[in-house]
Structure formats: C-alpha cells, structure tokens
Design a protein around this motif. Structure first.
Motif, mmCIF file in Angstrom:
data_model
loop_
_atom_site.group_PDB
_atom_site.id
_atom_site.type_symbol
_atom_site.label_atom_id
_atom_site.label_comp_id
_atom_site.label_asym_id
_atom_site.label_seq_id
_atom_site.Cartn_x
_atom_site.Cartn_y
_atom_site.Cartn_z
ATOM 1 N N ILE A 93 8.874 34.418 50.253
ATOM 2 C CA ILE A 93 8.131 36.531 49.731
ATOM 3 C C ILE A 93 8.667 35.973 48.455
ATOM 4 C CG2 ILE A 93 8.358 38.921 49.740
ATOM 5 C CD1 ILE A 93 8.893 38.209 52.382
ATOM 6 N N ASP A 94 8.140 36.297 47.563
ATOM 7 C CA ASP A 94 8.262 35.947 46.578
ATOM 8 C C ASP A 94 7.526 37.788 45.040
ATOM 9 O OD1 ASP A 94 9.219 34.602 43.699
ATOM 10 O OD2 ASP A 94 8.084 33.666 43.615
ATOM 11 N N TYR A 95 7.601 37.310 44.192
ATOM 12 C CA TYR A 95 8.317 39.001 43.136
ATOM 13 C C TYR A 95 6.514 39.398 43.841
ATOM 14 C CZ TYR A 95 12.760 37.961 41.489
ATOM 15 O OH TYR A 95 13.869 38.146 41.237
ATOM 16 N N PRO A 96 5.982 40.270 43.991
ATOM 17 C CA PRO A 96 4.505 40.359 44.441
ATOM 18 C C PRO A 96 3.536 40.547 42.745
ATOM 19 C CG PRO A 96 5.996 42.847 44.034
ATOM 20 C CD PRO A 96 7.010 41.208 43.702
ATOM 21 N N ALA A 97 2.413 40.152 43.186
ATOM 22 C CA ALA A 97 1.644 40.288 42.015
ATOM 23 C C ALA A 97 1.760 41.856 41.142
ATOM 24 C CB ALA A 97 0.164 39.838 42.290
ATOM 25 N N ARG A 98 1.292 42.108 39.783
ATOM 26 C CA ARG A 98 1.269 43.131 39.480
ATOM 27 C C ARG A 98 0.398 44.421 40.317
ATOM 28 N NH1 ARG A 98 -2.372 45.943 36.035
ATOM 29 N NH2 ARG A 98 -0.883 47.769 34.286
ATOM 30 N N GLU A 99 -1.096 43.895 40.320
ATOM 31 C CA GLU A 99 -1.664 45.673 41.441
ATOM 32 C C GLU A 99 -0.836 45.161 42.492
ATOM 33 O OE1 GLU A 99 -3.504 47.276 39.726
ATOM 34 O OE2 GLU A 99 -3.930 46.061 37.441
ATOM 35 N N THR A 100 -0.216 44.773 43.140
ATOM 36 C CA THR A 100 0.565 44.857 43.933
ATOM 37 C C THR A 100 1.269 45.351 44.103
ATOM 38 O OG1 THR A 100 -0.251 42.531 45.382
ATOM 39 C CG2 THR A 100 1.512 43.516 46.675
ATOM 40 N N GLU A 132 -0.062 57.333 37.253
ATOM 41 C CA GLU A 132 -0.178 56.929 37.439
ATOM 42 C C GLU A 132 0.200 55.579 36.136
ATOM 43 O OE1 GLU A 132 -5.247 54.514 38.296
ATOM 44 O OE2 GLU A 132 -4.797 57.015 38.974
ATOM 45 N N LYS A 133 0.037 56.321 35.050
ATOM 46 C CA LYS A 133 -0.551 55.468 33.958
ATOM 47 C C LYS A 133 1.681 55.220 33.510
ATOM 48 C CE LYS A 133 -0.888 55.938 28.635
ATOM 49 N NZ LYS A 133 -0.728 56.839 27.467
ATOM 50 N N LEU A 134 1.982 55.932 33.953
ATOM 51 C CA LEU A 134 3.791 56.135 33.581
ATOM 52 C C LEU A 134 3.983 54.515 35.048
ATOM 53 C CD1 LEU A 134 6.905 55.900 32.985
ATOM 54 C CD2 LEU A 134 6.958 57.922 34.507
ATOM 55 N N CYS A 135 3.098 54.792 35.655
ATOM 56 C CA CYS A 135 3.469 54.304 37.263
ATOM 57 C C CYS A 135 3.164 52.253 36.495
ATOM 58 C CB CYS A 135 2.873 54.264 38.538
ATOM 59 S SG CYS A 135 2.883 52.589 39.883
ATOM 60 N N ALA A 136 2.184 52.137 35.915
ATOM 61 C CA ALA A 136 1.532 50.777 35.701
ATOM 62 C C ALA A 136 2.940 50.332 34.240
ATOM 63 C CB ALA A 136 -0.419 51.138 34.504
ATOM 64 N N ILE A 137 3.313 50.981 33.177
ATOM 65 C CA ILE A 137 4.368 50.910 31.898
ATOM 66 C C ILE A 137 5.180 50.311 32.953
ATOM 67 C CG2 ILE A 137 5.228 51.392 30.127
ATOM 68 C CD1 ILE A 137 2.503 53.520 30.094
ATOM 69 N N LEU A 138 5.600 51.186 33.839
ATOM 70 C CA LEU A 138 6.952 50.985 34.423
ATOM 71 C C LEU A 138 6.618 49.080 34.926
ATOM 72 C CD1 LEU A 138 9.423 52.950 36.400
ATOM 73 C CD2 LEU A 138 8.131 50.938 37.605
ATOM 74 N N VAL A 139 6.127 49.212 35.821
ATOM 75 C CA VAL A 139 5.781 47.544 36.055
ATOM 76 C C VAL A 139 5.495 46.488 35.573
ATOM 77 C CG1 VAL A 139 3.812 46.604 37.417
ATOM 78 C CG2 VAL A 139 4.848 48.573 38.328
ATOM 79 N N ASP A 140 4.364 46.918 33.820
ATOM 80 C CA ASP A 140 4.710 45.854 33.458
ATOM 81 C C ASP A 140 5.954 45.963 32.738
ATOM 82 O OD1 ASP A 140 2.044 46.013 33.841
ATOM 83 O OD2 ASP A 140 1.243 47.254 31.988
ATOM 84 N N ALA A 141 6.827 46.672 32.400
ATOM 85 C CA ALA A 141 7.891 46.687 31.628
ATOM 86 C C ALA A 141 8.797 45.448 32.855
ATOM 87 C CB ALA A 141 8.830 48.203 31.950
#
Length: 302
Positions: free
Chosen positions: A208-215, A229-238
């Motif tokens: 098990i590696d780090y998951p894909a972005r959408e996952t 939703e917007k903060l979640c996406a920005i946080l994961v990208d960071a």
C-alpha cells in the motif's frame, strides 16, 4: 458473512470507513477465498492497520490484534500459565494430601497417586490465552492482526510459520491445538527489516503506497465530512507537493487527516503560506523536515 465478489469487497470496505483501490479489494477477496494470510507492506501511516479494522467491521468479526516488538516471544503471543492459580491449587492439594494417599498401602502407590494429580497443573483451567491462541480457539471466525511483524525477531517469525501454514500451534504440555475456525490473518510491515522468503510464501502480498489524488481527497471527505470541498482539494495538493521533497519522513494519510482536522478546529478555510507555516508541526515529525518545507513554501502553496 463472506465476500461475494471484488465489487462486494469494495462496497463493504467503503461502508466500513475504508476506501480501497481495486488492487486492495482483489487481494482481500482472494485471501479470504484461499484462506491465506495477507502480508501488507508500505510506509507508516498509509492505512495498513486500518485495513484490518475495516475488514473486521465489514465481515462482522472480532478483531484480535498482536502488536509485535523486538523481544516478543511465544509466552506473550500464544499463552501463559497462571502461576498464582497453580500455587493456590498446590496449597489446596497439600491440605488434602492425606485424603489422596489414604488408600495407598505402599510408598510406591502413594507416589503414583500424587503423580496422577500433576496433569491438572497443566490443563486449560490454568492457561491464559494470548492473541494467537485466542484467534484459533474462538468459536466464531475472527480477524487476526499481527501488527508491525517486521519489528519482531527472526526466531518469532519462524515460530509463526506453523500457525500460518496449518493454522495450528503446539503447546508442549497440552499437545497440538488446531483452529476451531480459520481466522482471516493480516500481517503488517513498515520494512523495518526484510521478511523471510518462507513467511512470504505463505502469504498474499500487498503493498500500500500513498494514494492517488482523488482517492486521498475521498478519504479526507469520508473521515472529515465537515471540511469544505475546495479546502480539501488544496490541502491534499499541498501534502502531495510536500511528499516530493527529500524528507526524513514524508507525511502519510494519517498526517493528512490530522492536518485537515486541525484546520477545521482553527476554523480556517483558506490555505495560505502563513497558515501552512503555523500548522506544519501537525504533519512534520522532524525539525529538519519542517525547516525544509518552509524553505520550499513557494512550491507548496501557489
């Protein structure tokens, strides 16, 4: 309640709070179908232990967990004798010694009658089951998690081979105990040391590696539904950008969730360089990593 298909595994694990990839669902389905253990490897914090918990929830089974560590031996993992109860029984036997040997006409007969009581000292009434014995003795099927098995000694790993091959254990005083129900076994490893080929042959392997972005976004929204939703996406990208840095310990999914929960607690809905810098302690576990992230802030928040 067995899994019916790979799709069924995905559906039930998701309902149990774990979002699996198709590869994970396939391995879980095949492991149950073939009654083979799963050796789950990967970086710390990517959800290896959580997978075992989710499998137990999705199957409606009890989870029995053995946390492995250096120096772990059979006594701590399999069983221990309750010496206090044995000592109490010895005192009771001493008080009734005359009754036991009253019918003996010779010294030999008296010794034989006393010896006949010895088996009682090493019987089920004086044994304290530990996780491995609990798992194979359970009247209902269970999920057995051997967590961080790579931290145990090679000798303990060799001891596990009998359990993983035949689902039985040998107790010198009581003989061989076979599983009443074969447990669903998962072993997790953080690659502290290489596991033996003999152990790997007995298991279905899963990395098990780090998951894909959408996952990862889906995981955060599942675990922390109140996050925007917007903060979640920005946080994961960071987080994903931070992982590209040469850090001593890259942030895992558990750190992503901790960070999201922290931002929610601080009532922050925008990820600025200042916010990242002030909350880095949640995701960076070493000072050198924290300083490196701050030096690359322009890459993290853009």
């Amino acid at each position: 309640m067995e899994y019916k298909s790979i799709v069924d595994v995905q559906s039930r694990l998701t309902k149990a709070g774990y979002i699996p990839s198709k590869e994970i669902a396939t391995v879980v389905f095949l492991a149950e179908a073939t009654q083979k253990p799963i050796l789950v490897e990967g970086p710390a914090g990517v959800g290896k232990t959580e997978l075992a918990k989710a499998i137990a929830r999705s199957l409606g089974r009890e989870l029995i967990r053995l946390q492995c560590y250096e120096g772990l031996d059979e006594a701590k993992a399999l069983y221990e004798w309750e010496y206090a109860k044995q000592l109490l029984y010895t005192q009771m036997m001493k008080d009734r010694l005359n009754d036991i040997i009253s019918s003996a006409s010779t010294l030999t007969e008296a010794v034989d009658q006393i010896a006949a009581q010895e088996d009682v000292f090493f019987s089920d009434r004086f044994i304290q089951p530990r996780p491995l014995l609990q798992a194979i003795s359970s009247e209902k099927p269970v999920v057995l998690l051997l967590d961080e098995v790579d931290k145990s000694d090679p000798e303990f790993e060799a001891f596990l081979l009998e359990l993983l091959s035949d689902f039985q254990v040998s107790i010198p005083e009581l003989g061989t105990r076979k599983a009443v129900n074969i447990p669903f076994v998962l072993l997790t490893s953080n690659n502290y040391r290489d596991m033996s080929d003999a152990l790997k042959r007995r298991c279905v392997h899963l990395y098990i590696d780090y998951p894909a972005r959408e996952t990862e976004i889906a995981i955060v929204r599942l675990k922390i539904p109140d996050i925007e939703e917007k903060l979640c996406a920005i946080l994961v990208d960071a987080i994903r950008k931070i992982r590209t840095l040469d850090l001593k310990k890259s942030p895992s999914i558990s750190e992503t969730l901790d960070w999201a929960q922290s931002l929610l607690a601080l009532q922050i809905n925008e990820l600025t360089p200042e916010v990242v810098s002030e909350t880095l302690n949640v995701i960076c576990k070493y000072q050198m990593d924290l300083e490196k992230v701050r030096k690359n802030m322009d890459r993290i928040v853009s």
